[in-house]
Design a protein around this motif. Structure first.
Motif, PDB file in Angstrom:
ATOM      1  N   ASP A 181       0.819  -1.211   0.000  1.00  0.00           N
ATOM      2  CA  ASP A 181       0.000   0.000   0.000  1.00  0.00           C
ATOM      3  C   ASP A 181       0.858   1.269   0.000  1.00  0.00           C
ATOM      4  O   ASP A 181       0.328   2.370  -0.176  1.00  0.00           O
ATOM      5  CB  ASP A 181      -0.938   0.014   1.209  1.00  0.00           C
ATOM      6  CG  ASP A 181      -2.036  -1.031   1.095  1.00  0.00           C
ATOM      7  OD1 ASP A 181      -2.388  -1.386  -0.049  1.00  0.00           O
ATOM      8  OD2 ASP A 181      -2.536  -1.497   2.128  1.00  0.00           O
ATOM      9  N   TYR A 182       2.163   1.104   0.212  1.00  0.00           N
ATOM     10  CA  TYR A 182       3.090   2.237   0.216  1.00  0.00           C
ATOM     11  C   TYR A 182       3.872   2.337  -1.094  1.00  0.00           C
ATOM     12  O   TYR A 182       4.877   3.049  -1.156  1.00  0.00           O
ATOM     13  CB  TYR A 182       4.083   2.115   1.380  1.00  0.00           C
ATOM     14  CG  TYR A 182       3.480   2.310   2.754  1.00  0.00           C
ATOM     15  CD1 TYR A 182       3.483   3.554   3.372  1.00  0.00           C
ATOM     16  CD2 TYR A 182       2.905   1.248   3.443  1.00  0.00           C
ATOM     17  CE1 TYR A 182       2.943   3.741   4.634  1.00  0.00           C
ATOM     18  CE2 TYR A 182       2.358   1.420   4.708  1.00  0.00           C
ATOM     19  CZ  TYR A 182       2.386   2.668   5.296  1.00  0.00           C
ATOM     20  OH  TYR A 182       1.839   2.844   6.545  1.00  0.00           O
ATOM     21  N   ASP A 183       3.434   1.662  -2.119  1.00  0.00           N
ATOM     22  CA  ASP A 183       4.203   1.655  -3.374  1.00  0.00           C
ATOM     23  C   ASP A 183       4.412   3.044  -3.956  1.00  0.00           C
ATOM     24  O   ASP A 183       5.421   3.301  -4.618  1.00  0.00           O
ATOM     25  CB  ASP A 183       3.514   0.760  -4.411  1.00  0.00           C
ATOM     26  CG  ASP A 183       3.852  -0.717  -4.210  1.00  0.00           C
ATOM     27  OD1 ASP A 183       4.641  -1.019  -3.296  1.00  0.00           O
ATOM     28  OD2 ASP A 183       3.321  -1.557  -4.959  1.00  0.00           O
ATOM     29  N   THR A 184       3.491   3.953  -3.713  1.00  0.00           N
ATOM     30  CA  THR A 184       3.632   5.301  -4.281  1.00  0.00           C
ATOM     31  C   THR A 184       4.760   6.092  -3.627  1.00  0.00           C
ATOM     32  O   THR A 184       5.187   7.110  -4.179  1.00  0.00           O
ATOM     33  CB  THR A 184       2.330   6.095  -4.122  1.00  0.00           C
ATOM     34  OG1 THR A 184       1.947   6.119  -2.744  1.00  0.00           O
ATOM     35  CG2 THR A 184       1.214   5.486  -4.957  1.00  0.00           C
ATOM     36  N   VAL A 185       5.252   5.642  -2.475  1.00  0.00           N
ATOM     37  CA  VAL A 185       6.306   6.402  -1.786  1.00  0.00           C
ATOM     38  C   VAL A 185       7.576   5.567  -1.587  1.00  0.00           C
ATOM     39  O   VAL A 185       8.450   5.945  -0.818  1.00  0.00           O
ATOM     40  CB  VAL A 185       5.811   6.936  -0.424  1.00  0.00           C
ATOM     41  CG1 VAL A 185       4.663   7.898  -0.626  1.00  0.00           C
ATOM     42  CG2 VAL A 185       5.385   5.800   0.510  1.00  0.00           C
ATOM     43  N   ARG A 186       7.669   4.432  -2.278  1.00  0.00           N
ATOM     44  CA  ARG A 186       8.881   3.603  -2.177  1.00  0.00           C
ATOM     45  C   ARG A 186       9.701   3.700  -3.457  1.00  0.00           C
ATOM     46  O   ARG A 186       9.143   3.695  -4.554  1.00  0.00           O
ATOM     47  CB  ARG A 186       8.512   2.135  -1.944  1.00  0.00           C
ATOM     48  CG  ARG A 186       7.898   1.852  -0.603  1.00  0.00           C
ATOM     49  CD  ARG A 186       7.934   0.371  -0.302  1.00  0.00           C
ATOM     50  NE  ARG A 186       7.017  -0.407  -1.149  1.00  0.00           N
ATOM     51  CZ  ARG A 186       7.044  -1.737  -1.244  1.00  0.00           C
ATOM     52  NH1 ARG A 186       7.950  -2.434  -0.570  1.00  0.00           N
ATOM     53  NH2 ARG A 186       6.181  -2.378  -2.003  1.00  0.00           N
ATOM     54  N   SER A 187      11.011   3.748  -3.302  1.00  0.00           N
ATOM     55  CA  SER A 187      11.884   3.745  -4.476  1.00  0.00           C
ATOM     56  C   SER A 187      12.758   2.498  -4.522  1.00  0.00           C
ATOM     57  O   SER A 187      13.470   2.272  -5.488  1.00  0.00           O
ATOM     58  CB  SER A 187      12.781   4.991  -4.490  1.00  0.00           C
ATOM     59  OG  SER A 187      13.601   5.038  -3.343  1.00  0.00           O
ATOM     60  N   CYS A 188      12.699   1.669  -3.475  1.00  0.00           N
ATOM     61  CA  CYS A 188      13.579   0.496  -3.410  1.00  0.00           C
ATOM     62  C   CYS A 188      12.874  -0.790  -3.838  1.00  0.00           C
ATOM     63  O   CYS A 188      13.501  -1.685  -4.415  1.00  0.00           O
ATOM     64  CB  CYS A 188      14.135   0.333  -1.995  1.00  0.00           C
ATOM     65  SG  CYS A 188      12.847   0.264  -0.726  1.00  0.00           S
ATOM     66  N   PRO A 236      16.400  11.376  -8.220  1.00  0.00           N
ATOM     67  CA  PRO A 236      15.538  12.558  -8.289  1.00  0.00           C
ATOM     68  C   PRO A 236      14.234  12.317  -9.044  1.00  0.00           C
ATOM     69  O   PRO A 236      13.191  12.857  -8.672  1.00  0.00           O
ATOM     70  CB  PRO A 236      16.415  13.595  -9.008  1.00  0.00           C
ATOM     71  CG  PRO A 236      17.463  12.795  -9.720  1.00  0.00           C
ATOM     72  CD  PRO A 236      17.699  11.595  -8.866  1.00  0.00           C
ATOM     73  N   GLU A 237      14.275  11.489 -10.106  1.00  0.00           N
ATOM     74  CA  GLU A 237      13.058  11.258 -10.871  1.00  0.00           C
ATOM     75  C   GLU A 237      12.016  10.511 -10.053  1.00  0.00           C
ATOM     76  O   GLU A 237      10.816  10.793 -10.129  1.00  0.00           O
ATOM     77  CB  GLU A 237      13.387  10.485 -12.156  1.00  0.00           C
ATOM     78  CG  GLU A 237      14.210  11.269 -13.156  1.00  0.00           C
ATOM     79  CD  GLU A 237      13.530  12.577 -13.543  1.00  0.00           C
ATOM     80  OE1 GLU A 237      12.298  12.574 -13.763  1.00  0.00           O
ATOM     81  OE2 GLU A 237      14.229  13.597 -13.615  1.00  0.00           O
ATOM     82  N   LYS A 238      12.478   9.531  -9.255  1.00  0.00           N
ATOM     83  CA  LYS A 238      11.548   8.790  -8.396  1.00  0.00           C
ATOM     84  C   LYS A 238      10.952   9.711  -7.350  1.00  0.00           C
ATOM     85  O   LYS A 238       9.749   9.658  -7.066  1.00  0.00           O
ATOM     86  CB  LYS A 238      12.275   7.614  -7.719  1.00  0.00           C
ATOM     87  CG  LYS A 238      11.399   6.794  -6.777  1.00  0.00           C
ATOM     88  CD  LYS A 238      10.255   6.116  -7.510  1.00  0.00           C
ATOM     89  CE  LYS A 238       9.405   5.277  -6.566  1.00  0.00           C
ATOM     90  NZ  LYS A 238       8.291   4.618  -7.255  1.00  0.00           N
ATOM     91  N   TRP A 239      11.774  10.595  -6.779  1.00  0.00           N
ATOM     92  CA  TRP A 239      11.261  11.495  -5.767  1.00  0.00           C
ATOM     93  C   TRP A 239      10.333  12.547  -6.353  1.00  0.00           C
ATOM     94  O   TRP A 239       9.402  13.004  -5.698  1.00  0.00           O
ATOM     95  CB  TRP A 239      12.412  12.132  -4.989  1.00  0.00           C
ATOM     96  CG  TRP A 239      12.806  11.271  -3.838  1.00  0.00           C
ATOM     97  CD1 TRP A 239      13.842  10.384  -3.777  1.00  0.00           C
ATOM     98  CD2 TRP A 239      12.130  11.174  -2.591  1.00  0.00           C
ATOM     99  NE1 TRP A 239      13.860   9.739  -2.564  1.00  0.00           N
ATOM    100  CE2 TRP A 239      12.817  10.215  -1.815  1.00  0.00           C
ATOM    101  CE3 TRP A 239      11.020  11.802  -2.043  1.00  0.00           C
ATOM    102  CZ2 TRP A 239      12.421   9.870  -0.536  1.00  0.00           C
ATOM    103  CZ3 TRP A 239      10.629  11.468  -0.754  1.00  0.00           C
ATOM    104  CH2 TRP A 239      11.325  10.503  -0.012  1.00  0.00           C
ATOM    105  N   LYS A 240      10.593  12.948  -7.588  1.00  0.00           N
ATOM    106  CA  LYS A 240       9.640  13.832  -8.257  1.00  0.00           C
ATOM    107  C   LYS A 240       8.268  13.158  -8.336  1.00  0.00           C
ATOM    108  O   LYS A 240       7.227  13.775  -8.084  1.00  0.00           O
ATOM    109  CB  LYS A 240      10.128  14.160  -9.670  1.00  0.00           C
ATOM    110  CG  LYS A 240      11.265  15.164  -9.738  1.00  0.00           C
ATOM    111  CD  LYS A 240      11.589  15.445 -11.193  1.00  0.00           C
ATOM    112  CE  LYS A 240      12.806  16.335 -11.332  1.00  0.00           C
ATOM    113  NZ  LYS A 240      13.114  16.623 -12.757  1.00  0.00           N
TER     114      LYS A 240
END
Length: 358
Positions: free
Chosen positions: A106-113, A217-221
């Motif tokens: 449920d946290y996929d929108t805020v995970r980059s790993c 940076p692209e993931k955090w954008k």
């Protein structure tokens, strides 16, 4: 060891491993908690597609089933404590533990790993911060060290069991109301509890160190767009933020300073953007139906998980960072001392918090 049943031989190996696990590690305290003096609704999952009928069992009956069946249950599911007639038909579901279920996907929108059902040490912090927020919200009502038990689900998340008699008697409406209070963070930071602000501040600082903006940076954008772009108040700030991300000479000067060195003081310009980013990342994402529906089953503590074979293990210390791969499976547990030590420490925590009422 990855759990996967491919053929009959694997099925036999699984059944033997389950029998060894249940016989040697399922202690009386676990059996008593599951059965609740023969009043609990219990169901077994035998394989990916087969479930047994919901019934009640005594601790002795459950022990016999787990250790003497040719094919012992793969998963043990728990329901409410119910009232029965003589023919063992359920007439009324009286009470059920207050269970909070948090799934990492449920946290996929805020995970980059990681994504979907996978998670690692880096994204474990999402479960940790959610747990701390839950404990803080419940602090006026229960004591964490006595009544709140975090349990690794064995698969993709965390179960939080609030074991208090008054909570277990809540009806569906009362459960929904309390759950809303637990998972909702204030829209304005000045209205939020100071201790929750500290939890969010610590969480964001650590999260950004583990998954730095400058490296992805692209993931955090993408994360910022999904979490904050719905609020028109942030339009100018986000545009500035993206401009800085695309300007390496400004990035070091502005972003690192803002996220890593500034405290969350209200005299720091636009600090509230950080609060709302942290709020959107860490607010507990809870499966409401597991908590509110009296008929909804949940996986018993110490039950294996059907996909991974990992044991649903109570966690003694949520301050530590965990790698899900390090939790024992029912296959590996009997043969590795370090895994047995993990299990025994977990059992001590479980027996301390889960009081079997006589």
């Amino acid at each position: 060891m990855k759990y996967k049943i491919e053929n009959e031989e694997e099925d036999i190996i699984r059944s033997r491993a389950l029998t060894i696990y249940y016989k040697n590690f399922f202690r009386d305290s676990i059996l008593k908690f599951i059965t609740q003096r023969s009043k609990r609704i219990v169901a077994f999952q035998m394989n990916a597609h087969t479930f047994t009928r919901r019934k009640k069992y005594s601790a002795a009956e459950l022990k016999r089933i787990l250790t003497r069946w040719m094919k012992p249950p793969l998963v043990i599911h728990l329901g409410s404590i119910a009232r029965y007639e003589e023919d063992s038909e359920i007439t009324q579901q009286i009470k059920k533990e207050f269970i909070i279920d948090i799934d990492i996907n449920d946290y996929d929108t805020v995970r980059s790993c990681c994504c979907e059902k996978n998670f690692c040490t880096k994204c474990w912090i999402l479960l940790e911060i959610a747990y701390k927020i839950i404990c803080r919200r419940l602090a006026p009502l229960v004591k964490e060290e006595e009544n709140i038990l975090p349990v690794f689900s064995g698969g993709r998340g965390l179960h939080v069991i609030i074991y208090k008699r008054s909570f277990s008697k809540y009806n569906q409406t009362e459960r929904k109301d309390l759950l809303y209070q637990i998972k909702t963070l204030k829209y304005k930071s000045e209205q939020e509890d100071e201790k929750v602000l500290e939890i969010l501040k610590d969480g964001l600082n650590r999260y950004l160190q583990q998954q730095p903006i400058e490296k992805e940076p692209e993931k955090w954008k993408e994360i910022i767009r999904k979490t904050l772009m719905g609020n028109s108040d942030y339009k100018n700030e986000i545009e500035k933020f993206f401009y800085i991300l695309n300007s390496p000479e400004l990035f070091e000067k502005r972003i690192i300073e803002k996220f890593y060195k500034y405290s969350w003081r209200r005299d720091v310009k636009n600090w509230w953007v950080l609060y709302d980013l942290a709020r959107e990342i860490f607010a507990p994402r809870i499966d409401t139906e597991v908590t509110t529906a009296m008929w909804h089953l949940y996986k018993a503590p110490y039950s294996p998980h059907p996909r991974t074979g990992k044991i649903a293990l109570p966690i003694p210390d949520m301050e530590k960072s965990y790698n899900p791969e390090d939790f024992p499976s029912f296959y590996d547990l009997p043969y590795h001392k370090e895994l047995i030590d993990i299990f025994e420490n977990s059992l001590k925590c479980f027996e301390k918090k889960i009081i079997i009422k006589k």
